[in-house]
Design a protein around this motif. Structure first.
Motif, mmCIF file in Angstrom:
data_model
loop_
_atom_site.group_PDB
_atom_site.id
_atom_site.type_symbol
_atom_site.label_atom_id
_atom_site.label_comp_id
_atom_site.label_asym_id
_atom_site.label_seq_id
_atom_site.Cartn_x
_atom_site.Cartn_y
_atom_site.Cartn_z
ATOM 1 N N GLY A 379 0.823 -1.215 0.000
ATOM 2 C CA GLY A 379 0.000 0.000 0.000
ATOM 3 C C GLY A 379 0.852 1.258 0.000
ATOM 4 O O GLY A 379 0.552 2.235 -0.715
ATOM 5 N N LYS A 380 1.899 1.261 0.793
ATOM 6 C CA LYS A 380 2.759 2.441 0.835
ATOM 7 C C LYS A 380 3.534 2.619 -0.467
ATOM 8 O O LYS A 380 3.835 3.748 -0.879
ATOM 9 N N LEU A 381 3.874 1.536 -1.132
ATOM 10 C CA LEU A 381 4.535 1.652 -2.429
ATOM 11 C C LEU A 381 3.608 2.295 -3.462
ATOM 12 O O LEU A 381 4.042 3.159 -4.252
ATOM 13 N N VAL A 382 2.378 1.890 -3.428
ATOM 14 C CA VAL A 382 1.405 2.491 -4.357
ATOM 15 C C VAL A 382 1.239 3.973 -4.074
ATOM 16 O O VAL A 382 1.184 4.812 -5.005
ATOM 17 N N GLU A 383 1.189 4.320 -2.809
ATOM 18 C CA GLU A 383 1.051 5.741 -2.450
ATOM 19 C C GLU A 383 2.272 6.545 -2.913
ATOM 20 O O GLU A 383 2.143 7.676 -3.423
ATOM 21 N N ALA A 384 3.466 5.993 -2.747
ATOM 22 C CA ALA A 384 4.673 6.692 -3.183
ATOM 23 C C ALA A 384 4.700 6.849 -4.709
ATOM 24 O O ALA A 384 5.092 7.915 -5.229
ATOM 25 N N GLN A 385 4.304 5.855 -5.401
ATOM 26 C CA GLN A 385 4.249 5.967 -6.863
ATOM 27 C C GLN A 385 3.218 7.006 -7.297
ATOM 28 O O GLN A 385 3.452 7.773 -8.238
ATOM 29 N N VAL A 389 3.957 10.422 -9.521
ATOM 30 C CA VAL A 389 3.234 10.758 -10.763
ATOM 31 C C VAL A 389 2.595 12.140 -10.650
ATOM 32 O O VAL A 389 2.625 12.956 -11.602
ATOM 33 N N ASP A 390 1.986 12.427 -9.502
ATOM 34 C CA ASP A 390 1.383 13.748 -9.318
ATOM 35 C C ASP A 390 2.428 14.858 -9.421
ATOM 36 O O ASP A 390 2.175 15.948 -9.988
ATOM 37 N N LEU A 391 3.597 14.605 -8.851
ATOM 38 C CA LEU A 391 4.666 15.597 -8.928
ATOM 39 C C LEU A 391 5.132 15.803 -10.369
ATOM 40 O O LEU A 391 5.367 16.957 -10.797
ATOM 41 N N GLN A 392 5.242 14.724 -11.120
ATOM 42 C CA GLN A 392 5.645 14.854 -12.527
ATOM 43 C C GLN A 392 4.593 15.602 -13.340
ATOM 44 O O GLN A 392 4.927 16.438 -14.205
ATOM 45 N N ALA A 480 10.880 11.662 -4.337
ATOM 46 C CA ALA A 480 9.731 10.807 -4.660
ATOM 47 C C ALA A 480 10.180 9.472 -5.240
ATOM 48 O O ALA A 480 9.652 8.397 -4.905
ATOM 49 N N GLU A 481 11.192 9.534 -6.105
ATOM 50 C CA GLU A 481 11.691 8.287 -6.684
ATOM 51 C C GLU A 481 12.379 7.420 -5.622
ATOM 52 O O GLU A 481 12.247 6.178 -5.627
ATOM 53 N N ALA A 482 13.112 8.051 -4.700
ATOM 54 C CA ALA A 482 13.750 7.289 -3.620
ATOM 55 C C ALA A 482 12.700 6.629 -2.727
ATOM 56 O O ALA A 482 12.861 5.471 -2.296
ATOM 57 N N GLU A 483 11.631 7.353 -2.447
ATOM 58 C CA GLU A 483 10.549 6.772 -1.660
ATOM 59 C C GLU A 483 9.938 5.565 -2.360
ATOM 60 O O GLU A 483 9.646 4.546 -1.747
ATOM 61 N N VAL A 484 9.795 5.711 -3.651
ATOM 62 C CA VAL A 484 9.241 4.591 -4.422
ATOM 63 C C VAL A 484 10.189 3.388 -4.358
ATOM 64 O O VAL A 484 9.756 2.247 -4.167
#
Length: 560
Positions: A379-385, A389-392, A480-484
């Motif tokens: 779930g947290k991986l999905v949230e980070a992704q 995407v929102d940031l991009q 964001a990418e590191a979180e992902v």
């Protein structure tokens, strides 16, 4: 009174004459006693008239007397070999001295007496050497007051008196010895009587307290006891093999120690009241042993308590665990073979359910924790992704690295053009008279290129009111990418943990493997009449011995 005195004198004279005749017959120069001789007994009447018989004394010769009276050898060595007692030798020497013999030893006295035809060891043989006549016999025999009248002889009509011989009394020493022997015999008879009485009492007690109860027990086991059929089975608790398992668990795997705790738990369950209640609910265990066909000692009475039924269950269901081999052995008894097999199979099914329940909670907890961890990481991986995407989308930047590369490439191209223009300008200015019309446009292009380069550099590090700097955008995108990537790693670890938990749960799974299935018996196994009767006999004998020893000890203490 006078008659008695005369008779006493007659007896004395007769006895003296007999003794004198005996001594004369024993002397070496004694006269012959044949019927025609001039001896002392020539005129004696033997009571048979002129008739002579083979047993008459008058027919014997002096040379026959020693042979007829002697009994035994006359050689001293042979006499010594007879093993005569000292008392017998003393009597022989005393008798020889009275007869005027001069023996050199006791054995010589025996020899002389035997040569004289006298047996020194038998009484009343002295007169056998004398050949009495009728008159000497009449004088030698003592008169007895109670004489029996003479009876007629059919041959010649002569009436001979029949007398009773007087009782010969033993000597004082002999009487004392006989009295001592009589006392000893009386003591031995008393001891024998007491022993017989004690033996009879002991046999009676043994019969009452040992044999009779043993016979009753044997009658019960052989006749009354209900035959019971036995169904036996063996099973073992196993767990799944895991080759990758290490440590002490890997060393103990495959040995009975790995499942010892589970085996003991299953054994305790099968011997519990819960198993009895389930067996009674499924197959009517209590009703089976309450049937009228069961004997009184083994039957459950109607309305029996649960404790009584549980005692019967413990007696009829026997379970043992072999710790060296890890095998659980079970024996179930019933009054018929089919019921015994059904009881055994039902208890095996209960044991399988119990084995499954032993590790089900542990396996469920392990799998549940791994699954929850995986779900949270995912779930947290999905949230980070989604945030990336929102940031991009918000920054209109797909990738900060690509944007930096593009701007850097543009700056490089502009730097190249500006360097070319500067070289052209320097070449023109090297002319002493440069053409201003050509120099001025080159300068203008150099300034334009420098402005563009400055603008592009400003985009990398400086933001505007309309847009953020590329450096800031890149930083947010990198975070964001590191979180992902971190969430992806956590998800990977959660997946590994869940797989490990699944393997561990499978390893914790226990399997009940039946090695010996119950088979319907064709003959009753119980009761074992001979063994049980023998055990009862030994038990009663032991109880009797303990009681007898206790009573004897108490009796000695009280008497002491």
């Amino acid at each position: 009174m006078k008659l008695s005195v005369s008779r006493y004198r007659t007896r004395t004279v007769s006895a003296d004459k007999v003794a004198q005749a005996a001594e004369e017959s024993l002397s070496p120069g004694a006269a012959a006693t044949q019927p025609g001789s001039n001896g002392l007994f020539d005129n004696f009447d033997d009571g048979f008239g002129e008739q002579r018989f083979e047993t008459a004394r008058g027919t014997a010769t002096p040379s026959d007397a020693p042979k007829r009276g002697a009994k035994g050898p006359v050689d001293i060595d042979a006499i010594k070999a007879e093993g005569l007692s000292s008392r017998q030798l003393r009597l022989a020497r005393r008798l020889a001295s009275r007869r005027g013999m001069n023996p050199t030893s006791d054995f010589d006295a025996v020899r002389l007496l035997r040569l004289a035809g006298i047996d020194p060891f038998q009484r009343g043989r002295l007169l056998e050497l004398v050949h009495p006549t009728a008159e000497l016999k009449a004088e030698a025999q003592p008169a007895v007051e109670n004489e029996i009248p003479a009876r007629p002889v059919p041959s010649d009509g002569v009436r001979l008196p029949t007398t009773i011989r007087p009782v010969s009394l033993p000597s004082t020493e002999q009487r004392a010895e006989q009295a001592h022997l009589s006392d000893l015999m009386q003591i031995q008879r008393d001891i024998s009587r007491r022993r017989r009485r004690k033996s009879a009492l002991l046999m009676a007690r043994l019969f009452v307290f040992v044999m009779l109860p043993a016979v009753i027990a044997g009658y019960y086991f052989y006749v009354v006891a209900t035959p019971l059929y036995s169904a036996k089975s063996e099973f073992v608790i196993q767990q799944s093999e895991n080759v990758m398992a290490g440590g002490m668990g890997g060393l103990l795997r495959g040995s009975p120690m790995a499942t010892q705790q589970d085996s003991i738990a299953v054994q305790g369950f099968l011997q519990s009241r819960e198993a009895m209640l389930r067996l009674d609910e499924d197959l009517d265990f209590i009703e089976h042993f309450s049937a009228p066909s069961v004997d009184e000692l083994q039957r459950l009475q109607p309305g029996a308590s649960m404790e009584a039924a549980y005692k019967v269950y413990q007696n009829k269901v026997r379970i043992s665990y072999d710790s060296t081999e890890g095998i659980i052995k079970m024996e179930v008894m019933a009054t018929d073979p089919a019921t015994a097999v059904q009881f055994n199979e039902a208890l095996i099914s209960y044991a399988e359910e119990q084995v499954d329940e032993l590790t089900q909670r542990m396996r469920g907890d392990q799998m549940q924790g791994a699954q929850d961890s995986y779900a949270d990481a995912e779930g947290k991986l999905v949230e980070a992704q989604r945030r990336l995407v929102d940031l991009q989308e918000g920054l209109s930047v797909l990738s900060s690295d690509i944007e930096v590369q593009l701007i850097t490439a543009q700056i490089g191209q502009l730097e190249t053009q500006m360097t070319t223009e500067r070289l052209s300008l320097a070449q023109m200015l090297s002319n002493p008279t440069p053409n201003e019309a050509r120099v001025e446009p080159i300068k203008q292009r150099i300034v334009t290129l420098q402005n563009q380069i400055d603008d592009l550099r400003a985009k990398l590090t400086e933001g505007t009111a309309d847009a953020q700097s590329l450096a800031k955008i890149k930083g947010e995108l990198l975070m964001a990418e590191a979180e992902v990537r971190r969430r992806e790693l956590l998800v990977t670890q959660a997946v590994e943990s869940m797989e490990t938990a699944r393997v561990e749960a499978n390893r914790q799974t226990r399997y009940l493997s039946v090695s010996v299935h119950p088979i319907q018996p064709d003959a009753a196994a119980y009761p074992r009449a001979f063994e049980n009767t023998l055990v009862a006999l030994l038990i009663f004998a032991g109880i009797y011995l303990m009681l007898a020893m206790t009573v004897d000890i108490l009796r000695e203490q009280v008497s002491g």
